[in-house]
Design a protein around this motif. Sequence first.
Motif, PDB file in Angstrom:
ATOM      1  N   GLU A 183       7.284   4.762   0.106  1.00 55.34           N
ATOM      2  CA  GLU A 183       6.756   6.085  -0.069  1.00 55.34           C
ATOM      3  C   GLU A 183       7.871   6.991   0.403  1.00 55.34           C
ATOM      4  O   GLU A 183       8.205   8.169   0.191  1.00 55.34           O
ATOM      5  CB  GLU A 183       5.445   6.323   0.252  1.00 55.34           C
ATOM      6  N   THR A 242       0.180   8.529  -1.875  1.00 53.54           N
ATOM      7  CA  THR A 242      -0.543  10.167  -2.266  1.00 53.54           C
ATOM      8  C   THR A 242       0.411  11.166  -2.885  1.00 53.54           C
ATOM      9  O   THR A 242       0.171  11.893  -3.327  1.00 53.54           O
ATOM     10  CB  THR A 242      -1.488  10.768  -1.027  1.00 53.54           C
ATOM     11  N   ALA A 283       4.508   2.706 -11.148  1.00 58.16           N
ATOM     12  CA  ALA A 283       3.188   2.246 -10.406  1.00 58.16           C
ATOM     13  C   ALA A 283       3.031   2.397  -9.112  1.00 58.16           C
ATOM     14  O   ALA A 283       4.136   2.615  -8.357  1.00 58.16           O
ATOM     15  CB  ALA A 283       2.995   0.809 -10.651  1.00 58.16           C
ATOM     16  N   PRO A 340       0.607  -1.369  -0.112  1.00 61.78           N
ATOM     17  CA  PRO A 340       0.221   0.008  -0.042  1.00 61.78           C
ATOM     18  C   PRO A 340       0.824   1.231   0.009  1.00 61.78           C
ATOM     19  O   PRO A 340       0.500   2.440  -0.470  1.00 61.78           O
ATOM     20  CB  PRO A 340      -0.758  -0.073   1.224  1.00 61.78           C
ATOM     21  N   TYR A 341       1.919   1.358   0.644  1.00 63.26           N
ATOM     22  CA  TYR A 341       2.795   2.623   0.736  1.00 63.26           C
ATOM     23  C   TYR A 341       4.301   2.403  -0.132  1.00 63.26           C
ATOM     24  O   TYR A 341       5.130   2.810   0.331  1.00 63.26           O
ATOM     25  CB  TYR A 341       3.126   2.585   2.312  1.00 63.26           C
ATOM     26  N   GLY A 392       1.570   1.939  -4.796  1.00 62.66           N
ATOM     27  CA  GLY A 392       0.409   1.273  -4.018  1.00 62.66           C
ATOM     28  C   GLY A 392      -0.851   2.054  -3.549  1.00 62.66           C
ATOM     29  O   GLY A 392      -0.941   3.257  -3.783  1.00 62.66           O
ATOM     30  N   SER A 393      -1.667   1.163  -3.135  1.00 64.27           N
ATOM     31  CA  SER A 393      -3.232   1.650  -2.805  1.00 64.27           C
ATOM     32  C   SER A 393      -3.265   3.042  -2.052  1.00 64.27           C
ATOM     33  O   SER A 393      -4.053   4.026  -2.401  1.00 64.27           O
ATOM     34  CB  SER A 393      -4.093   0.740  -2.455  1.00 64.27           C
ATOM     35  N   ALA A 394      -2.191   3.330  -1.118  1.00 63.99           N
ATOM     36  CA  ALA A 394      -2.216   4.375  -0.079  1.00 63.99           C
ATOM     37  C   ALA A 394      -1.286   5.518  -0.458  1.00 63.99           C
ATOM     38  O   ALA A 394      -1.111   6.312   0.394  1.00 63.99           O
ATOM     39  CB  ALA A 394      -1.996   3.907   1.322  1.00 63.99           C
TER      40      ALA A 394
END
Length: 368
Positions: A151, A77, A71, A29-30, A73-75
Amino acid sequence: MSLTTRAAVVESGGASFTLSDVELDAPGPYEALVRMVATGLCHTDLSVASGGLPFPLPGVLGHEGAGVVEAVGSAVTGVAPGDHVVLSFTSCGACRNCHGGHPAYCTTWLPLNLIGGRRADGTATLSRDGEPLGGHFFGQSSFAERALVDERSLVRVDPDVPLESIAPLGCGVQTGVGAVWNVLEPATGSTIVVLGAGAVGLSAVMAAALTPATTIVAVDRLAERLELAREVGATHTVDATREDVPEALRRISDGAGADGIVETTGSVAVLRQGVDALAARGTLVVVGAPPFGTEVPLDVNGLLAGKRIVGLTLGDSETQAFIPALVRLVREGRLPLHRLISTYPFAEIDRAVQDMSTGKAIKPVLTF
């Protein structure tokens, strides 16, 4: 879904780098998947590759990466696919030092960056033939065509600046610059001494030249490095093979000593000389890292004049603000980083290591 990429693997302590196909885990996700464009080679990579630090091998090193996000991850930003990024160290983001703007002193810094080889949850980011490899080095392991990056290791940068010209910002350059700007903070008319004119030391010289310090001294054993130091901002140089360093520093400072010193060599003898050369209320920043457990004898009464000795990791930088500022200075020609860089194709990583070890190259940058 995993992805296969080409990486430079260190099979065991003291072995050379071997190009090998490895599997990258899918981004968490991160995390982000980054296509590498360039990555710097740093003495820390060589120390770990030699087996001098307890990083799990076989593994993939590299911690001065620069590339393009493919690409996320989902979290995530902070970046999006297509963004140009410089990769730096990672941190937890939740401890007191992270919250206070000092992520280089994160409570989990050592396992997350230098010796763990895994994500914080213990899972591997890299594998080969189904067997986990040491990875997650500084949250990136950038000695590979593609990297799975935390991230908090990602810093989005100006896409107009060539990535091979700014890859070293993630570690060596921000360490040298941060030693001067974040710790010494030179006052008007001060004397700054840089011990060792490698990539970190020359970055400190460049940084000092952008401050109100009026005397900037570089000390080294290689004449060509000292000549380069003068060209990027040193007002004085001392050749340690030809001069008595303490005596030369006394002469240059008119007997007052140095207000600030950056020690980059990792030699305890040089460190001791630096402490002795400090002015009253002067500060020495310890950057060079000797083997674990190394101690240095100091004259305690000499410290009572208000001398300070400060250890430093990664310039004590808050990367999201610091690195973009450095990128702008590189773009405008005010931080002449190109003078330090020699580029090598990724496949020639061993030649880059050899040139760095012999002093032929100050800051090798591998290009993909």
